[in-house]
Design a protein around this motif. Structure first.
Motif, PDB file in Angstrom:
ATOM      1  N   ASP A 195       0.826  -1.212   0.000  1.00 59.27           N
ATOM      2  CA  ASP A 195       0.000   0.000   0.000  1.00 59.27           C
ATOM      3  C   ASP A 195       0.864   1.267   0.000  1.00 59.27           C
ATOM      4  O   ASP A 195       0.505   2.264  -0.621  1.00 59.27           O
ATOM      5  CB  ASP A 195      -1.003   0.003   1.154  1.00 59.27           C
ATOM      6  CG  ASP A 195      -0.353  -0.034   2.536  1.00 59.27           C
ATOM      7  OD1 ASP A 195       0.739  -0.628   2.679  1.00 59.27           O
ATOM      8  OD2 ASP A 195      -0.945   0.526   3.478  1.00 59.27           O
ATOM      9  N   LEU A 196       2.015   1.224   0.653  1.00 57.15           N
ATOM     10  CA  LEU A 196       2.923   2.365   0.659  1.00 57.15           C
ATOM     11  C   LEU A 196       3.562   2.537  -0.717  1.00 57.15           C
ATOM     12  O   LEU A 196       3.705   3.656  -1.209  1.00 57.15           O
ATOM     13  CB  LEU A 196       3.988   2.221   1.742  1.00 57.15           C
ATOM     14  CG  LEU A 196       5.007   3.349   1.883  1.00 57.15           C
ATOM     15  CD1 LEU A 196       4.343   4.715   2.009  1.00 57.15           C
ATOM     16  CD2 LEU A 196       5.908   3.097   3.076  1.00 57.15           C
ATOM     17  N   LYS A 197       3.922   1.433  -1.357  1.00 56.10           N
ATOM     18  CA  LYS A 197       4.463   1.512  -2.713  1.00 56.10           C
ATOM     19  C   LYS A 197       3.439   2.104  -3.678  1.00 56.10           C
ATOM     20  O   LYS A 197       3.781   2.931  -4.524  1.00 56.10           O
ATOM     21  CB  LYS A 197       4.908   0.126  -3.197  1.00 56.10           C
ATOM     22  CG  LYS A 197       6.149  -0.388  -2.502  1.00 56.10           C
ATOM     23  CD  LYS A 197       6.517  -1.774  -3.017  1.00 56.10           C
ATOM     24  CE  LYS A 197       7.750  -2.313  -2.323  1.00 56.10           C
ATOM     25  NZ  LYS A 197       8.100  -3.659  -2.798  1.00 56.10           N
TER      26      LYS A 197
ATOM     27  N   LEU B 150       1.843   9.491  -5.581  1.00 49.98           N
ATOM     28  CA  LEU B 150       2.488  10.757  -5.237  1.00 49.98           C
ATOM     29  C   LEU B 150       3.529  11.158  -6.279  1.00 49.98           C
ATOM     30  O   LEU B 150       3.633  12.335  -6.639  1.00 49.98           O
ATOM     31  CB  LEU B 150       3.130  10.670  -3.846  1.00 49.98           C
ATOM     32  CG  LEU B 150       2.166  10.670  -2.672  1.00 49.98           C
ATOM     33  CD1 LEU B 150       2.881  10.230  -1.388  1.00 49.98           C
ATOM     34  CD2 LEU B 150       1.545  12.049  -2.500  1.00 49.98           C
ATOM     35  N   ASN B 151       4.307  10.180  -6.774  1.00 51.68           N
ATOM     36  CA  ASN B 151       5.285  10.462  -7.829  1.00 51.68           C
ATOM     37  C   ASN B 151       4.590  11.035  -9.063  1.00 51.68           C
ATOM     38  O   ASN B 151       5.069  11.997  -9.660  1.00 51.68           O
ATOM     39  CB  ASN B 151       6.051   9.190  -8.230  1.00 51.68           C
ATOM     40  CG  ASN B 151       7.262   8.936  -7.374  1.00 51.68           C
ATOM     41  OD1 ASN B 151       8.054   9.829  -7.124  1.00 51.68           O
ATOM     42  ND2 ASN B 151       7.417   7.696  -6.933  1.00 51.68           N
TER      43      ASN B 151
ATOM     44  N   PHE C 263      10.336  13.183  -8.937  1.00 52.82           N
ATOM     45  CA  PHE C 263      10.667  13.584  -7.569  1.00 52.82           C
ATOM     46  C   PHE C 263      12.065  13.072  -7.294  1.00 52.82           C
ATOM     47  O   PHE C 263      12.330  11.882  -7.385  1.00 52.82           O
ATOM     48  CB  PHE C 263       9.665  12.974  -6.585  1.00 52.82           C
ATOM     49  CG  PHE C 263      10.026  13.159  -5.147  1.00 52.82           C
ATOM     50  CD1 PHE C 263       9.985  14.417  -4.566  1.00 52.82           C
ATOM     51  CD2 PHE C 263      10.405  12.078  -4.364  1.00 52.82           C
ATOM     52  CE1 PHE C 263      10.307  14.594  -3.224  1.00 52.82           C
ATOM     53  CE2 PHE C 263      10.725  12.241  -3.023  1.00 52.82           C
ATOM     54  CZ  PHE C 263      10.678  13.510  -2.460  1.00 52.82           C
ATOM     55  N   LEU C 264      12.965  13.979  -6.991  1.00 52.65           N
ATOM     56  CA  LEU C 264      14.356  13.613  -6.763  1.00 52.65           C
ATOM     57  C   LEU C 264      14.713  13.879  -5.309  1.00 52.65           C
ATOM     58  O   LEU C 264      14.494  14.982  -4.797  1.00 52.65           O
ATOM     59  CB  LEU C 264      15.274  14.426  -7.680  1.00 52.65           C
ATOM     60  CG  LEU C 264      16.709  13.949  -7.750  1.00 52.65           C
ATOM     61  CD1 LEU C 264      16.800  12.613  -8.467  1.00 52.65           C
ATOM     62  CD2 LEU C 264      17.560  14.961  -8.480  1.00 52.65           C
TER      63      LEU C 264
ATOM     64  N   MET D  40      10.646   8.885   2.788  1.00 49.25           N
ATOM     65  CA  MET D  40      10.523   9.365   1.413  1.00 49.25           C
ATOM     66  C   MET D  40       9.103   9.837   1.129  1.00 49.25           C
ATOM     67  O   MET D  40       8.896  10.853   0.471  1.00 49.25           O
ATOM     68  CB  MET D  40      10.952   8.279   0.431  1.00 49.25           C
ATOM     69  CG  MET D  40      12.461   8.052   0.439  1.00 49.25           C
ATOM     70  SD  MET D  40      12.980   6.835  -0.771  1.00 49.25           S
ATOM     71  CE  MET D  40      13.232   5.413   0.300  1.00 49.25           C
ATOM     72  N   ARG D  41       8.121   9.104   1.657  1.00 47.68           N
ATOM     73  CA  ARG D  41       6.729   9.513   1.479  1.00 47.68           C
ATOM     74  C   ARG D  41       6.482  10.866   2.131  1.00 47.68           C
ATOM     75  O   ARG D  41       5.849  11.747   1.542  1.00 47.68           O
ATOM     76  CB  ARG D  41       5.774   8.470   2.069  1.00 47.68           C
ATOM     77  CG  ARG D  41       4.315   8.914   1.940  1.00 47.68           C
ATOM     78  CD  ARG D  41       3.352   7.981   2.609  1.00 47.68           C
ATOM     79  NE  ARG D  41       3.691   7.847   4.022  1.00 47.68           N
ATOM     80  CZ  ARG D  41       3.282   6.846   4.784  1.00 47.68           C
ATOM     81  NH1 ARG D  41       2.530   5.881   4.291  1.00 47.68           N
ATOM     82  NH2 ARG D  41       3.618   6.804   6.058  1.00 47.68           N
ATOM     83  N   GLU D  42       6.992  11.050   3.339  1.00 46.98           N
ATOM     84  CA  GLU D  42       6.792  12.329   4.017  1.00 46.98           C
ATOM     85  C   GLU D  42       7.486  13.464   3.260  1.00 46.98           C
ATOM     86  O   GLU D  42       6.955  14.577   3.185  1.00 46.98           O
ATOM     87  CB  GLU D  42       7.266  12.257   5.467  1.00 46.98           C
ATOM     88  CG  GLU D  42       6.401  11.366   6.341  1.00 46.98           C
ATOM     89  CD  GLU D  42       4.911  11.626   6.178  1.00 46.98           C
ATOM     90  OE1 GLU D  42       4.470  12.782   6.321  1.00 46.98           O
ATOM     91  OE2 GLU D  42       4.161  10.654   5.904  1.00 46.98           O
TER      92      GLU D  42
END
Length: 171
Positions: free
Chosen positions: A98-100, A106-107, A118-119, A130-132
């Motif tokens: 689910d996070l992936k 988000l990407n 997103f870099l 990375m999500r935050e």
């Protein structure tokens, strides 16, 4: 007194221009950055190489940054067969599905907003971090985000250059 170059740095210093250019393009795909770092050879030590990276990064135009970012896959989707990409994005490898999925969404939203991936210097970061980061940065003004990207790209380059100098292989 400066220390002598490491074996990897010695190889970079003595390689033919075409070979050194190919090695440096694995660090950063910006032609301008590569030419600037190549032109400053030979390097006495790692600090000199990292300083050249910093100077080259500061001089990149918007087009140069676009070219550099084009060499980076989205977070969560490392470049197949690229050990550097896989190593740098290790924090996403064991993330829950689910996070992936959320990161892919988000990407995509980030890319639609800013026109590029997103870099982030993901080395040592977990999936939640990375999500935050992407959640926080997606609301930035484009000019502010471009400078954050420049900084993150410089950090990635520094890690890759250090590995290159210390190990002598590819970045």
């Amino acid at each position: 007194m400066t220390s002598s170059p490491t074996p990897g740095l010695s190889r970079l210093n003595t390689a033919e221009d075409s070979e050194a250019r190919a090695v440096l393009r694995k660090v950063c795909t910006s032609s301008s950055w590569t030419s600037e770092v190549l032109a400053r050879r030979p390097y006495e030590d790692l600090d000199a190489l990292l300083s050249a990276n910093d100077a080259a990064m500061a001089g990149l135009t918007a087009d140069d940054l676009d070219e550099a970012m084009a060499g980076h896959p989205p977070i969560g989707r490392p470049e197949p067969g690229d050990p550097a990409s896989t190593r740098e994005q290790r924090g996403m490898a064991d993330a829950p599905e689910d996070l992936k999925t959320e990161m892919r969404e988000l990407n995509l939203a980030y890319q639609q907003r800013f026109g590029h991936v997103f870099l982030i210097c993901a080395s040592g970061l977990g999936a939640e971090q990375m999500r935050e980061a992407i959640r926080h940065r997606i609301d930035n003004a484009p000019a502010q985000e471009r400078e954050i990207v420049r900084t993150q790209l410089g950090l990635i380059n520094r890690i890759r250059l250090t590995r290159l100098a210390e190990e002598g292989g590819t970045a």
